[in-house]
Design a protein around this motif. Structure first.
Motif, short mmCIF file in Angstrom:
data_model
loop_
_atom_site.label_atom_id
_atom_site.label_comp_id
_atom_site.label_asym_id
_atom_site.label_seq_id
_atom_site.Cartn_x
_atom_site.Cartn_y
_atom_site.Cartn_z
N ASN A 151 0.87 -1.18 0.00
CA ASN A 151 0.00 0.00 0.00
C ASN A 151 0.90 1.23 0.00
O ASN A 151 1.76 1.38 0.88
CB ASN A 151 -0.91 0.00 1.23
N CYS A 152 0.73 2.08 -0.98
CA CYS A 152 1.62 3.24 -1.11
C CYS A 152 1.52 4.19 0.09
O CYS A 152 2.42 5.01 0.30
CB CYS A 152 1.28 4.01 -2.39
N GLN A 153 0.45 4.09 0.84
CA GLN A 153 0.27 4.98 1.99
C GLN A 153 0.88 4.39 3.27
O GLN A 153 0.84 5.02 4.31
CB GLN A 153 -1.22 5.26 2.21
N LYS A 154 1.42 3.18 3.17
CA LYS A 154 2.01 2.54 4.34
C LYS A 154 3.48 2.24 4.09
O LYS A 154 3.92 2.17 2.94
CB LYS A 154 1.25 1.26 4.67
N GLN A 155 4.21 2.05 5.16
CA GLN A 155 5.64 1.77 5.06
C GLN A 155 5.89 0.42 4.39
O GLN A 155 5.12 -0.52 4.55
CB GLN A 155 6.29 1.79 6.44
N SER A 156 6.99 0.37 3.68
CA SER A 156 7.44 -0.88 3.08
C SER A 156 8.96 -0.95 3.17
O SER A 156 9.60 0.02 3.59
CB SER A 156 6.99 -0.98 1.62
N HIS A 157 9.53 -2.08 2.83
CA HIS A 157 10.98 -2.26 2.90
C HIS A 157 11.41 -3.19 1.77
O HIS A 157 10.59 -3.86 1.13
CB HIS A 157 11.40 -2.83 4.25
N PHE A 158 12.71 -3.23 1.52
CA PHE A 158 13.27 -4.14 0.52
C PHE A 158 14.12 -5.19 1.23
O PHE A 158 14.94 -4.87 2.08
CB PHE A 158 14.13 -3.38 -0.49
#
Length: 438
Positions: free
Chosen positions: A335-342
């Motif tokens: 979700n672009c509005q929530k944090q993400s990681h690689f």
């Protein structure tokens, strides 16, 4: 006194071998009774029939010094066989062409070049020790080469021009059957989608197996030890306009060849002097898991296991629990509005359907994906050890599903975007992203 007669065909057979020659001149054409033999005696060029019925004849090159069934490495008229062997003739013309014709004058095959030479009247052809058949002008300028027009086989030192200015150039086309050298349904060539980055085997127009993706290992020269006395060197070069592939064998190695067989397998084969037969060194695909897209979206084939099997990336789970592996789905949606990681997945053969972004550093490549909410993964390779690279970097990014990934003992890092709630303790994040960074 009784008289003994020797059959005429036996005399013709002997006459072909009494004075082996490696050259074809304008004054001496090649007929069904003749054969050219390289100076080393390793290769021969002449007319042959692949079956005992002798109904179809072809002009080809084969290993002359090996026992057993003839191993053909090149064919001129594979899709236009000659029915009447007594009518066959290969000749060099006075306008620097090489023409295969029948008794009625029908041109069956022709080798020509756009190169303008001053020595057309003295042009000749020669079979080299490498197995290459060369058409030369009288001033020894090479104007045509069988190595530039392969059929189903590559030989050591043979430069396979995959693409020129992003257009597919050369290809290997398999035989239609075990005894049928006509063009089959399998071909080995540059990928039509990215001909300057990867080699694929196609079944008709569909990708059957991805063989090689340009990376730092292939550029610097991948080696394969075949036995205690033989090493293969595999090199890929991308100089900007041209993408080429070549392999070579160590000195005093047995005969080696790369071929695409009629079943669609790309094989590197070596001659075994003990068994007096060809043995497989490398084979692709070598199991069903190696077929294109066999593990479905976001699945990968794990070749580090004793039996290669389909697996899901961390942060993914099988689409269903049936015995048929149909791919994987995220445990937590992005979700672009929530944090993400690689997260980094090492030892990977990168997936297909990538976008190539040239002239990027590792940080630049990462930024291309980090700053694009729809980017699902990226991979970077340094090509600096290759020496002949127009671009010393190789940045690939993906959006949407990942298809046809592989895990091997030698591979590269694939950086995959995951939602933060899907972080697993065993796989720490490579980058943490906040909504403002997206």
């Amino acid at each position: 006194m009784a008289m003994h007669y020797i059959p005429i065909f036996f005399l013709l057979f002997l006459s072909s071998f009494c004075k082996p020659d490696d050259q074809l001149t304008q004054a001496k054409p090649l007929t069904d009774r003749d054969i050219l033999i390289s100076k080393s005696g390793d290769f021969a060029l002449g007319f042959f029939s692949p079956t005992s019925s002798n109904k179809s004849f072809y002009l080809g090159i084969w290993y002359h010094s090996l026992p057993g069934p003839r191993t053909v490495v090149w064919i001129a008229n594979r899709d236009d066989p000659i029915i009447n062997p007594s009518s066959m003739m290969l000749k060099v013309t006075n306008n620097s062409r090489m023409v295969l014709s029948d008794s009625k004058g029908r041109v069956i095959w022709m080798a020509a070049s756009n190169i303008v030479t001053t020595g057309a009247a003295g042009a000749y052809a020669v079979l080299l020790n490498s197995g290459n058949f060369i058409l030369r002008s009288s001033d020894n300028q090479d104007i045509w080469s069988s190595f530039d027009h392969p059929t189903d086989t590559l030989l050591p030192s043979m430069r396979f021009l995959v693409s020129y200015k992003a257009q597919v150039v050369a290809r290997l086309v398999a035989w239609k059957g075990l005894d049928d050298p006509s063009s089959g349904d399998f071909s080995w060539r540059g990928d039509p989608k990215s001909p300057d980055l990867q080699l694929v085997t196609l079944y008709k127009s569909r990708v059957y197996c991805r063989i090689l993706v340009l990376d730092g290992v292939s550029v610097s020269g991948r080696t394969s030890v075949t036995n205690t006395s033989s090493i293969l060197y595999q090199t890929v070069v991308n100089s900007g306009d041209e993408f080429s592939f070549m392999f070579a064998a160590s000195d005093n190695s047995p005969f080696t060849r790369l071929m695409l067989d009629y079943t669609g397998k790309m094989k590197i084969l070596g001659w075994d002097n003990h068994s007096m037969s060809w043995t497989v060194i490398i084979e692709r695909p070598n199991n069903d898991c190696d077929l294109y897209g066999s593990c479905g979206p976001f699945g990968y084939c794990d070749f580090t296991e004793a039996i290669p099997t389909c697996q899901c990336f961390d942060g993914f789970e099988p689409v269903d629990n049936s015995n048929s592996f149909k791919g994987c789905q995220r445990t937590q949606a992005l979700n672009c509005q929530k944090q993400s990681h690689f997260t980094s997945f090492p030892g990977m053969k990168v997936p297909d359907m990538f976008l190539h972004i040239p002239n990027r550093s590792l940080d630049d490549c990462a930024a291309e994906c980090i700053n694009n909410c729809s980017c699902t993964a990226y991979a970077y390779a340094s090509l600096s050890s290759g020496g002949a690279m127009a671009d010393l970097s190789r940045c690939l990014v993906w959006s949407g599903e990942l298809i046809d990934a592989k895990k091997r003992t030698v591979g590269e890092n694939l950086y995959l975007r995951l939602a933060n709630s899907g972080i697993r303790c065993s796989m720490p994040p490579f980058f943490l992203l906040t909504p403002s960074q997206l």
